[in-house]
Design a protein around this motif. Structure first.
Motif, PDB file in Angstrom:
ATOM      1  N   LEU A 101      47.322  38.816  32.525  1.00  0.00           N
ATOM      2  CA  LEU A 101      47.504  40.135  31.959  1.00  0.00           C
ATOM      3  C   LEU A 101      46.673  40.995  32.610  1.00  0.00           C
ATOM      4  N   ASP A 102      47.070  42.143  32.870  1.00  0.00           N
ATOM      5  CA  ASP A 102      45.920  43.039  33.619  1.00  0.00           C
ATOM      6  C   ASP A 102      45.208  43.815  32.475  1.00  0.00           C
ATOM      7  N   VAL A 103      44.216  43.085  32.072  1.00  0.00           N
ATOM      8  CA  VAL A 103      43.110  43.974  31.062  1.00  0.00           C
ATOM      9  C   VAL A 103      41.982  44.655  31.547  1.00  0.00           C
ATOM     10  N   GLY A 104      42.030  44.939  32.802  1.00  0.00           N
ATOM     11  CA  GLY A 104      40.892  45.512  33.652  1.00  0.00           C
ATOM     12  C   GLY A 104      39.969  44.372  33.563  1.00  0.00           C
TER      13      GLY A 104
ATOM     14  N   GLY B  64      59.296  27.613  23.323  1.00  0.00           N
ATOM     15  CA  GLY B  64      58.720  28.792  22.541  1.00  0.00           C
ATOM     16  C   GLY B  64      57.235  28.214  22.343  1.00  0.00           C
ATOM     17  N   SER B  65      56.533  27.457  22.775  1.00  0.00           N
ATOM     18  CA  SER B  65      55.147  27.275  22.314  1.00  0.00           C
ATOM     19  C   SER B  65      54.241  28.271  23.112  1.00  0.00           C
ATOM     20  N   THR B  66      53.307  28.718  22.802  1.00  0.00           N
ATOM     21  CA  THR B  66      52.572  29.788  23.283  1.00  0.00           C
ATOM     22  C   THR B  66      50.942  29.387  23.107  1.00  0.00           C
ATOM     23  N   MET B  67      50.439  29.636  24.190  1.00  0.00           N
ATOM     24  CA  MET B  67      48.734  29.595  24.325  1.00  0.00           C
ATOM     25  C   MET B  67      48.268  30.862  24.754  1.00  0.00           C
ATOM     26  N   LEU B  68      47.232  31.548  24.361  1.00  0.00           N
ATOM     27  CA  LEU B  68      46.572  32.594  24.710  1.00  0.00           C
ATOM     28  C   LEU B  68      45.287  32.105  25.052  1.00  0.00           C
ATOM     29  N   ILE B  69      44.682  32.267  26.365  1.00  0.00           N
ATOM     30  CA  ILE B  69      43.237  32.241  26.709  1.00  0.00           C
ATOM     31  C   ILE B  69      42.759  33.408  26.846  1.00  0.00           C
ATOM     32  N   ASP B  70      41.687  34.045  25.866  1.00  0.00           N
ATOM     33  CA  ASP B  70      40.959  35.032  25.896  1.00  0.00           C
ATOM     34  C   ASP B  70      41.707  36.180  25.768  1.00  0.00           C
ATOM     35  N   THR B  71      41.201  37.457  25.378  1.00  0.00           N
ATOM     36  CA  THR B  71      41.767  38.579  24.990  1.00  0.00           C
ATOM     37  C   THR B  71      41.443  39.888  25.378  1.00  0.00           C
ATOM     38  N   GLY B  72      40.817  39.691  26.581  1.00  0.00           N
ATOM     39  CA  GLY B  72      40.264  41.158  27.193  1.00  0.00           C
ATOM     40  C   GLY B  72      39.098  41.603  26.415  1.00  0.00           C
ATOM     41  N   ASP B  73      38.713  42.890  26.484  1.00  0.00           N
ATOM     42  CA  ASP B  73      37.783  43.707  25.793  1.00  0.00           C
ATOM     43  C   ASP B  73      38.400  44.559  24.715  1.00  0.00           C
ATOM     44  N   THR B  74      37.550  45.099  24.041  1.00  0.00           N
ATOM     45  CA  THR B  74      38.220  45.975  22.947  1.00  0.00           C
ATOM     46  C   THR B  74      39.024  47.335  23.462  1.00  0.00           C
ATOM     47  N   ALA B  75      38.625  47.675  24.473  1.00  0.00           N
ATOM     48  CA  ALA B  75      39.252  48.999  25.159  1.00  0.00           C
ATOM     49  C   ALA B  75      40.672  48.656  25.386  1.00  0.00           C
ATOM     50  N   THR B  76      41.133  47.663  25.592  1.00  0.00           N
ATOM     51  CA  THR B  76      42.367  47.160  26.089  1.00  0.00           C
ATOM     52  C   THR B  76      43.229  46.449  24.970  1.00  0.00           C
ATOM     53  N   LYS B  77      42.675  46.395  23.868  1.00  0.00           N
ATOM     54  CA  LYS B  77      43.322  45.562  22.839  1.00  0.00           C
ATOM     55  C   LYS B  77      44.711  45.896  22.490  1.00  0.00           C
TER      56      LYS B  77
ATOM     57  N   ASP C  99      34.395  40.784  27.253  1.00  0.00           N
ATOM     58  CA  ASP C  99      35.482  41.273  27.982  1.00  0.00           C
ATOM     59  C   ASP C  99      36.488  39.853  27.860  1.00  0.00           C
ATOM     60  N   HIS C 100      36.061  38.942  26.979  1.00  0.00           N
ATOM     61  CA  HIS C 100      36.777  38.041  26.780  1.00  0.00           C
ATOM     62  C   HIS C 100      37.454  37.680  25.310  1.00  0.00           C
ATOM     63  N   ILE C 101      36.608  38.268  24.467  1.00  0.00           N
ATOM     64  CA  ILE C 101      36.930  38.202  22.945  1.00  0.00           C
ATOM     65  C   ILE C 101      37.226  39.335  22.273  1.00  0.00           C
ATOM     66  N   GLY C 102      36.983  40.435  23.047  1.00  0.00           N
ATOM     67  CA  GLY C 102      37.234  42.156  22.680  1.00  0.00           C
ATOM     68  C   GLY C 102      38.410  41.942  21.996  1.00  0.00           C
TER      69      GLY C 102
END
Length: 294
Positions: A50-53, A65-78, A104-107
């Motif tokens: 994903l483009d999270v800057g 239907g299984s899903t994994m998310l690796i990291d969540t970008g910074d708070t500005a793009t939440k 920038d990985h857990i924001g």
């Protein structure tokens, strides 16, 4: 002629207005304003960078239907992250992986925890004292979500894909980037490496462990930093490696991706989120296809 020119100007103005609505000044997401994407077909795995800057957020979805998310970008793009995940059809997470404690990985983690049911969270063993980190832990505790530090060699099943933890080997590093959770995913004949922000030290530790890091697709560590994705690492990835993904922000203050890393990667297909927006990789276990937002 005057009337024809007037009609042309009106047409161009309308086109300009439409483009402005679709692409606001800060850029717009590929997933904005549509029905949720269909899940991957049976037997497929879809990886969306994903483009999270200036950050990382990688969504892995399988045909069941299984899903994994690796990291969540910074708070500005939440907020945009939540919108994009819903547009991908995400309704729950089997795994949320927080590779290391940098913002920038857990924001966006707190927002993700509040937005989706999560079965398990994998988190780096190296803690931090930052507000974003402590708030993330509080959110996990409030939801009573099982949380663990994955051990090197531990495996996780996601649909018909399997992921193996390759690092970190230690609980604490002087450079927290080297505490990144590193995962190798295999799907049929294809393999992917997800590397967080690891630097050359963690690369050496993984190589010295004898772990299999052969892969077809590599997520460049630390947003394409010169101090990661070394020649030794690329060589060990093997001849199957053809594609390198770089999650990085436009006009960032860190000079990323680095010129030396780009030179090391010039023989591969490079997909950069600062140039292409969100990047999607689909594997059927035998072949891989690539698409991008722009």
């Amino acid at each position: 002629m005057a009337g024809r020119n007037s009609h042309s100007r009106t047409f161009l103005l309308l086109i300009g207005l439409l483009l402005t609505l679709c692409f606001p000044l800060w850029g717009c997401s590929l997933f904005d304003g549509g029905t949720p994407s269909a899940p991957p077909a049976t037997g497929e795995v879809r990886v969306t960078v994903l483009d999270v800057g200036q950050g990382d957020a990688i969504c892995i979805q399988t045909g069941d239907g299984s899903t994994m998310l690796i990291d969540t970008g910074d708070t500005a793009t939440k907020a945009q992250l939540i919108t994009d995940l819903k547009a991908l059809g995400v309704t729950q997470l089997d795994y949320l992986v927080l590779t290391h404690a940098h913002a920038d990985h857990i924001g966006g983690a707190q927002a993700v925890i509040e937005a989706f049911p999560i079965k398990e969270v994998l988190i780096s063993p190296q803690a931090a004292t930052s507000k974003v980190y402590t708030n993330t832990l509080k959110a996990l505790q409030a939801k009573n979500i099982p949380t663990k530090h994955p051990a090197v060699g531990e495996t996780f099943t996601l649909g018909d894909a399997q992921l193996t933890c390759l690092g970190p080997a230690q609980d604490k590093y002087s450079d927290i980037n080297n505490s990144s959770i590193v995962l190798r995913m295999t799907h049929g004949e294809k393999a992917f490496l997800f590397t967080g922000d690891m630097e050359a030290l963690e690369e050496r530790e993984i190589l010295e462990s004898g772990a299999d890091i052969h892969c077809d697709v590599l997520k460049a560590a630390h947003h394409g930093s010169n101090t990661s994705t070394t020649d030794a690492w690329l060589s060990a990835c093997g001849p199957e490696l053809t594609t390198i993904l770089i999650s990085v922000g436009k006009d960032n203050d860190y000079g990323l991706p680095g010129d030396r890393m780009l030179a090391r990667g010039e023989t591969y297909d490079l997909y950069r989120t600062d140039v292409l927006g969100a990047v999607t990789v689909v594997s059927d276990g035998h072949t891989i296809s690539m698409t991008s937002e722009y």
